[in-house]
Design a protein around this motif. Structure first.
Motif, PDB file in Angstrom:
ATOM      1  N   GLY A 403     -13.403  11.723 -32.149  1.00 22.08           N
ATOM      2  CA  GLY A 403     -14.637  10.964 -32.031  1.00 22.08           C
ATOM      3  C   GLY A 403     -15.320  10.790 -33.364  1.00 22.08           C
ATOM      4  O   GLY A 403     -14.817  11.207 -34.415  1.00 22.08           O
ATOM      5  N   THR A 404     -16.482  10.187 -33.323  1.00 15.26           N
ATOM      6  CA  THR A 404     -17.203   9.894 -34.548  1.00 15.26           C
ATOM      7  C   THR A 404     -17.886  11.141 -35.107  1.00 15.26           C
ATOM      8  O   THR A 404     -18.074  12.136 -34.395  1.00 15.26           O
ATOM      9  CB  THR A 404     -18.244   8.784 -34.293  1.00 15.26           C
ATOM     10  N   ASP A 405     -18.252  11.091 -36.367  1.00 21.16           N
ATOM     11  CA  ASP A 405     -18.884  12.219 -37.057  1.00 21.16           C
ATOM     12  C   ASP A 405     -20.252  12.516 -36.451  1.00 21.16           C
ATOM     13  O   ASP A 405     -21.100  11.627 -36.334  1.00 21.16           O
ATOM     14  CB  ASP A 405     -19.019  11.877 -38.544  1.00 21.16           C
ATOM     15  N   ARG A 406     -20.457  13.778 -36.064  1.00 24.49           N
ATOM     16  CA  ARG A 406     -21.756  14.182 -35.519  1.00 24.49           C
ATOM     17  C   ARG A 406     -22.575  15.009 -36.505  1.00 24.49           C
ATOM     18  O   ARG A 406     -23.732  15.345 -36.227  1.00 24.49           O
ATOM     19  CB  ARG A 406     -21.546  15.016 -34.244  1.00 24.49           C
ATOM     20  N   GLU A 407     -22.000  15.357 -37.640  1.00 21.00           N
ATOM     21  CA  GLU A 407     -22.652  16.305 -38.538  1.00 21.00           C
ATOM     22  C   GLU A 407     -23.592  15.649 -39.545  1.00 21.00           C
ATOM     23  O   GLU A 407     -24.449  16.326 -40.109  1.00 21.00           O
ATOM     24  CB  GLU A 407     -21.597  17.130 -39.284  1.00 21.00           C
ATOM     25  N   ASN A 408     -23.454  14.358 -39.786  1.00 18.92           N
ATOM     26  CA  ASN A 408     -24.267  13.734 -40.829  1.00 18.92           C
ATOM     27  C   ASN A 408     -25.609  13.211 -40.320  1.00 18.92           C
ATOM     28  O   ASN A 408     -26.409  12.695 -41.094  1.00 18.92           O
ATOM     29  CB  ASN A 408     -23.500  12.598 -41.513  1.00 18.92           C
ATOM     30  N   GLN A 413     -30.132  10.213 -35.453  1.00 21.05           N
ATOM     31  CA  GLN A 413     -31.216   9.424 -36.041  1.00 21.05           C
ATOM     32  C   GLN A 413     -31.333   8.034 -35.420  1.00 21.05           C
ATOM     33  O   GLN A 413     -32.437   7.507 -35.256  1.00 21.05           O
ATOM     34  CB  GLN A 413     -31.019   9.315 -37.555  1.00 21.05           C
ATOM     35  N   PHE A 414     -30.211   7.437 -35.074  1.00 19.38           N
ATOM     36  CA  PHE A 414     -30.263   6.138 -34.405  1.00 19.38           C
ATOM     37  C   PHE A 414     -30.609   6.280 -32.923  1.00 19.38           C
ATOM     38  O   PHE A 414     -30.948   5.291 -32.270  1.00 19.38           O
ATOM     39  CB  PHE A 414     -28.916   5.412 -34.530  1.00 19.38           C
ATOM     40  N   GLY A 415     -30.475   7.494 -32.392  1.00 18.33           N
ATOM     41  CA  GLY A 415     -30.714   7.695 -30.964  1.00 18.33           C
ATOM     42  C   GLY A 415     -29.595   7.126 -30.111  1.00 18.33           C
ATOM     43  O   GLY A 415     -29.837   6.563 -29.030  1.00 18.33           O
ATOM     44  N   LEU A 416     -28.347   7.295 -30.569  1.00 13.88           N
ATOM     45  CA  LEU A 416     -27.196   6.720 -29.888  1.00 13.88           C
ATOM     46  C   LEU A 416     -26.661   7.649 -28.813  1.00 13.88           C
ATOM     47  O   LEU A 416     -26.786   8.879 -28.907  1.00 13.88           O
ATOM     48  CB  LEU A 416     -26.087   6.422 -30.900  1.00 13.88           C
ATOM     49  N   GLU A 417     -26.040   7.065 -27.814  1.00  8.11           N
ATOM     50  CA  GLU A 417     -25.369   7.830 -26.773  1.00  8.11           C
ATOM     51  C   GLU A 417     -23.870   7.834 -27.038  1.00  8.11           C
ATOM     52  O   GLU A 417     -23.317   6.870 -27.568  1.00  8.11           O
ATOM     53  CB  GLU A 417     -25.650   7.228 -25.399  1.00  8.11           C
ATOM     54  N   LEU A 418     -23.225   8.930 -26.658  1.00  6.76           N
ATOM     55  CA  LEU A 418     -21.780   9.039 -26.785  1.00  6.76           C
ATOM     56  C   LEU A 418     -21.146   9.023 -25.403  1.00  6.76           C
ATOM     57  O   LEU A 418     -21.737   9.503 -24.430  1.00  6.76           O
ATOM     58  CB  LEU A 418     -21.387  10.325 -27.517  1.00  6.76           C
ATOM     59  N   ALA A 420     -17.701   9.990 -22.874  1.00  4.75           N
ATOM     60  CA  ALA A 420     -17.029  11.253 -22.592  1.00  4.75           C
ATOM     61  C   ALA A 420     -15.975  11.603 -23.639  1.00  4.75           C
ATOM     62  O   ALA A 420     -15.598  12.771 -23.766  1.00  4.75           O
ATOM     63  CB  ALA A 420     -16.381  11.195 -21.204  1.00  4.75           C
ATOM     64  N   ARG A 421     -15.531  10.621 -24.411  1.00  6.61           N
ATOM     65  CA  ARG A 421     -14.493  10.857 -25.420  1.00  6.61           C
ATOM     66  C   ARG A 421     -15.086  11.050 -26.810  1.00  6.61           C
ATOM     67  O   ARG A 421     -14.348  11.131 -27.786  1.00  6.61           O
ATOM     68  CB  ARG A 421     -13.493   9.699 -25.432  1.00  6.61           C
ATOM     69  N   GLY A 422     -16.389  11.092 -26.919  1.00  4.35           N
ATOM     70  CA  GLY A 422     -17.022  11.293 -28.217  1.00  4.35           C
ATOM     71  C   GLY A 422     -17.215  10.035 -29.009  1.00  4.35           C
ATOM     72  O   GLY A 422     -17.560  10.093 -30.202  1.00  4.35           O
ATOM     73  N   ASN A 423     -17.028   8.877 -28.386  1.00  6.51           N
ATOM     74  CA  ASN A 423     -17.233   7.597 -29.067  1.00  6.51           C
ATOM     75  C   ASN A 423     -18.652   7.100 -28.813  1.00  6.51           C
ATOM     76  O   ASN A 423     -19.284   7.444 -27.812  1.00  6.51           O
ATOM     77  CB  ASN A 423     -16.235   6.559 -28.550  1.00  6.51           C
ATOM     78  N   ILE A 424     -19.157   6.252 -29.691  1.00 11.19           N
ATOM     79  CA  ILE A 424     -20.494   5.700 -29.534  1.00 11.19           C
ATOM     80  C   ILE A 424     -20.487   4.687 -28.394  1.00 11.19           C
ATOM     81  O   ILE A 424     -19.682   3.748 -28.386  1.00 11.19           O
ATOM     82  CB  ILE A 424     -20.974   5.041 -30.837  1.00 11.19           C
ATOM     83  N   ALA A 425     -21.360   4.895 -27.423  1.00 12.17           N
ATOM     84  CA  ALA A 425     -21.412   4.015 -26.253  1.00 12.17           C
ATOM     85  C   ALA A 425     -21.993   2.661 -26.639  1.00 12.17           C
ATOM     86  O   ALA A 425     -22.889   2.560 -27.488  1.00 12.17           O
ATOM     87  CB  ALA A 425     -22.249   4.666 -25.155  1.00 12.17           C
ATOM     88  N   ARG A 426     -21.502   1.596 -25.989  1.00 18.24           N
ATOM     89  CA  ARG A 426     -21.949   0.233 -26.273  1.00 18.24           C
ATOM     90  C   ARG A 426     -21.777  -0.608 -25.013  1.00 18.24           C
ATOM     91  O   ARG A 426     -21.049  -0.233 -24.089  1.00 18.24           O
ATOM     92  CB  ARG A 426     -21.140  -0.351 -27.425  1.00 18.24           C
ATOM     93  N   ASP A 427     -22.422  -1.759 -25.018  1.00 21.13           N
ATOM     94  CA  ASP A 427     -22.338  -2.627 -23.854  1.00 21.13           C
ATOM     95  C   ASP A 427     -21.239  -3.671 -24.040  1.00 21.13           C
ATOM     96  O   ASP A 427     -20.453  -3.596 -24.996  1.00 21.13           O
ATOM     97  CB  ASP A 427     -23.697  -3.269 -23.556  1.00 21.13           C
ATOM     98  N   ALA A 428     -21.203  -4.644 -23.156  1.00 24.20           N
ATOM     99  CA  ALA A 428     -20.149  -5.660 -23.203  1.00 24.20           C
ATOM    100  C   ALA A 428     -20.256  -6.557 -24.419  1.00 24.20           C
ATOM    101  O   ALA A 428     -19.330  -7.332 -24.707  1.00 24.20           O
ATOM    102  CB  ALA A 428     -20.192  -6.503 -21.932  1.00 24.20           C
ATOM    103  N   ASP A 429     -21.366  -6.466 -25.150  1.00 22.86           N
ATOM    104  CA  ASP A 429     -21.572  -7.285 -26.341  1.00 22.86           C
ATOM    105  C   ASP A 429     -21.543  -6.445 -27.620  1.00 22.86           C
ATOM    106  O   ASP A 429     -22.141  -6.839 -28.631  1.00 22.86           O
ATOM    107  CB  ASP A 429     -22.902  -8.034 -26.246  1.00 22.86           C
ATOM    108  N   PHE A 430     -20.867  -5.293 -27.576  1.00 22.11           N
ATOM    109  CA  PHE A 430     -20.705  -4.399 -28.720  1.00 22.11           C
ATOM    110  C   PHE A 430     -22.032  -3.796 -29.188  1.00 22.11           C
ATOM    111  O   PHE A 430     -22.091  -3.186 -30.247  1.00 22.11           O
ATOM    112  CB  PHE A 430     -20.027  -5.115 -29.902  1.00 22.11           C
ATOM    113  N   GLN A 431     -23.087  -3.929 -28.409  1.00 19.65           N
ATOM    114  CA  GLN A 431     -24.399  -3.436 -28.801  1.00 19.65           C
ATOM    115  C   GLN A 431     -24.670  -2.066 -28.173  1.00 19.65           C
ATOM    116  O   GLN A 431     -24.354  -1.823 -27.015  1.00 19.65           O
ATOM    117  CB  GLN A 431     -25.497  -4.423 -28.403  1.00 19.65           C
ATOM    118  N   THR A 432     -25.252  -1.180 -28.960  1.00 20.40           N
ATOM    119  CA  THR A 432     -25.639   0.134 -28.459  1.00 20.40           C
ATOM    120  C   THR A 432     -26.914  -0.008 -27.625  1.00 20.40           C
ATOM    121  O   THR A 432     -27.424  -1.111 -27.412  1.00 20.40           O
ATOM    122  CB  THR A 432     -25.897   1.092 -29.628  1.00 20.40           C
TER     123      THR A 432
END
Length: 487
Positions: A403-408, A413-418, A420-432
């Motif tokens: 998955g993506t880096d969680r340590e930096n 800071q962006f308030g992103l959701e991950l 189940a596989r540790g990837n940044i969640a996004r919608d059907a339009d690639f937007q978080t």
């Protein structure tokens, strides 16, 4: 389409490689320079008038393969380059690094060896550069909007180039000291010389893209600061968290993740070091992991003068031919592959698992203990009586990424959701879940192929362009949920 009987007259031909003893003495690319040009015309002529070109399905970029095969066969290299670049920003990258799922989907491959699509592709790109056919495409007008692209791997570069050409002012932020991401420091020079990256970067600079190296968003620049500077953000930060192997002795000196071993070797080629801080010279090297990254470690160890190289894989050795029942055409089959690194020597051991590392009194790894394994439901069970140890003074873990880096601090800071596989969640339009913040590449998809990364970058660029302007003419070859065809 091309030569109607080409596939009957010609078999599959690939580029000749430089002799092993020659290429082990340098870090240049393995193929003989210019060896492809005498054969790619015939190979392009093997492309069939198949009616439904399944190679389009095999490639997530939607490359117009029959069209540029036809142009190459007819000798119209300029038209071939135009068709190739219509769907792929960086064909000289994919033509060297992609495992070519398009070839696995080639209709000719049902009963014969498929067209060498990858070789034709890289020949078109290289010839276009040599002839001066590739020039900056500067936008006619600027939108007045600014976009930050975080990460300069293939997804980030593709997104940045598309958005720049759409008229936006784009800044690419890269935490390393040079642009390129894993293309720069993860891929060894013998697979792709970095001059190919450098000239694309110069093209992008001439088009208007700006690059900010040595800046890690989350540490050196906060998410809030980045969003304040830009109207939209595309996160293309990759899936860089390595999969661990928590075994006894993991803490010993000499046991490294692959991405602790490969980048310093590339930095030597960039002139940053005389010798790498981690080297295989004179050592017994064991590479754990049988994929492409493992092969990169094998080839690097050979060039550094390893005493021996052994590559371990927990899976059984795959077959050399496609099994029509378990891996039917046009899916991408798992086959026994001999890369250039494997041609250079070393031993490959399948169906084994590491049990522990053993060191000397100074804390340096000296031995690796392993056992043969067999399938046991969804996992593997050790075979009693097969335990043994092999010499190991340098061990590299090439086990993939989780998955993506969680340590930096970027995710928090962006308030992103991950997911189940540790990837940044996004919608059907690639937007978080954060308006105006998009995700492209492995950061959202998970560890994948370079063609998927470029396709993601192009698609996310369209989504960001539409967010900024209300409409977009940029292409979007894939959706976030698209996956390669599988059984």
């Amino acid at each position: 389409m091309a030569d109607p009987k080409g596939f009957l007259h010609h078999g599959r031909e690939t580029a000749a490689s430089r002799p092993v003893e020659e290429r082990l003495g340098d870090w240049n690319e393995v193929p003989v320079p210019g060896a492809l040009l005498p054969v790619v015309g015939r190979q392009a002529g093997r492309c069939m008038d198949c009616g439904i070109p399944f190679c389009h399905q095999g490639c997530p970029l939607g490359n117009l393969i029959p069209e540029w095969n036809d142009y190459v066969w007819r000798g119209d290299w300029a038209a071939a380059s135009e068709r190739l670049h219509a769907t792929n920003n960086f064909p000289e990258f994919t033509g060297r690094l992609c495992p070519a799922p398009c070839e696995s989907a080639c209709v000719l491959g049902i009963g014969r060896a498929p067209v060498t699509i990858k070789n034709v592709e890289v020949s078109i790109a290289d010839r276009a550069w040599e002839s001066g056919a590739i020039a900056p495409r500067v936008p006619e007008r600027l939108s007045g909007k600014t976009v930050a692209v975080v990460g300069s791997g293939p997804a980030g570069l593709a997104a940045a180039q598309q958005l720049t050409r759409a008229g936006h002012t784009v800044a690419v932020y890269e935490r390393a000291d040079r642009v390129g991401g894993l293309l720069r420091y993860g891929i060894p020079e013998f697979k792709m010389e970095k001059r190919h990256i450098n000239r694309r970067i110069e093209q992008m600079r001439a088009e208007g893209t700006r690059f900010r190296t040595g800046i890690e968003v989350g540490r050196d620049l906060s998410a809030a600061g980045l969003r304040k500077r830009h109207d939209a953000v595309v996160l293309a930060v990759g899936a860089t968290t390595p999969r661990e192997l928590p075994l006894p002795g993991r803490e010993l000196r000499g046991v490294h993740q692959a991405m602790e071993y490969l980048p310093p070797a590339n930095k030597v080629q960039e002139g940053d070091h005389v010798t790498p801080p981690v080297t295989a010279e004179g050592k017994h090297v064991v590479v754990i992991g049988g994929g492409d990254t493992g092969a990169d470690c094998v080839g690097t160890a050979h060039r550094q003068g390893a005493a021996s190289v052994t590559q371990l894989e927990i899976m059984p050795r795959p077959g050399r031919e496609r099994d029509p029942l378990t891996q039917p055409w046009p899916t991408f089959p798992l086959l026994y592959k001999v890369t250039s690194a494997h041609e250079e020597g070393g031993e490959r051991v399948y169906a084994v698992a590491t049990t522990r590392f053993e060191g000397d009194e100074d804390g340096n790894v000296q031995w690796l203990h392993l056992t043969e394994v067999e399938r046991d439901g969804g996992g593997f069970a050790p075979k009693p009586g097969t335990e043994r140890k092999i010499p190991a003074q340098l061990v590299t873990l090439a086990l993939g990424f989780t998955g993506t880096d969680r340590e930096n601090g970027l995710v928090e800071q962006f308030g992103l959701e991950l997911d189940a596989r540790g990837n940044i969640a996004r919608d059907a339009d690639f937007q978080t879940g954060v308006p105006g913040v998009f995700v492209a590449g492995d950061a959202g998809r998970g560890q994948s192929l370079i063609v998927w990364a470029i396709a993601e970058g192009r698609s996310a660029a369209r989504a960001a362009d539409r967010f900024l302007t209300g409409a977009s003419d940029l292409p979007a070859p894939i959706r976030p949920t698209d996956r390669a065809l599988a059984v």
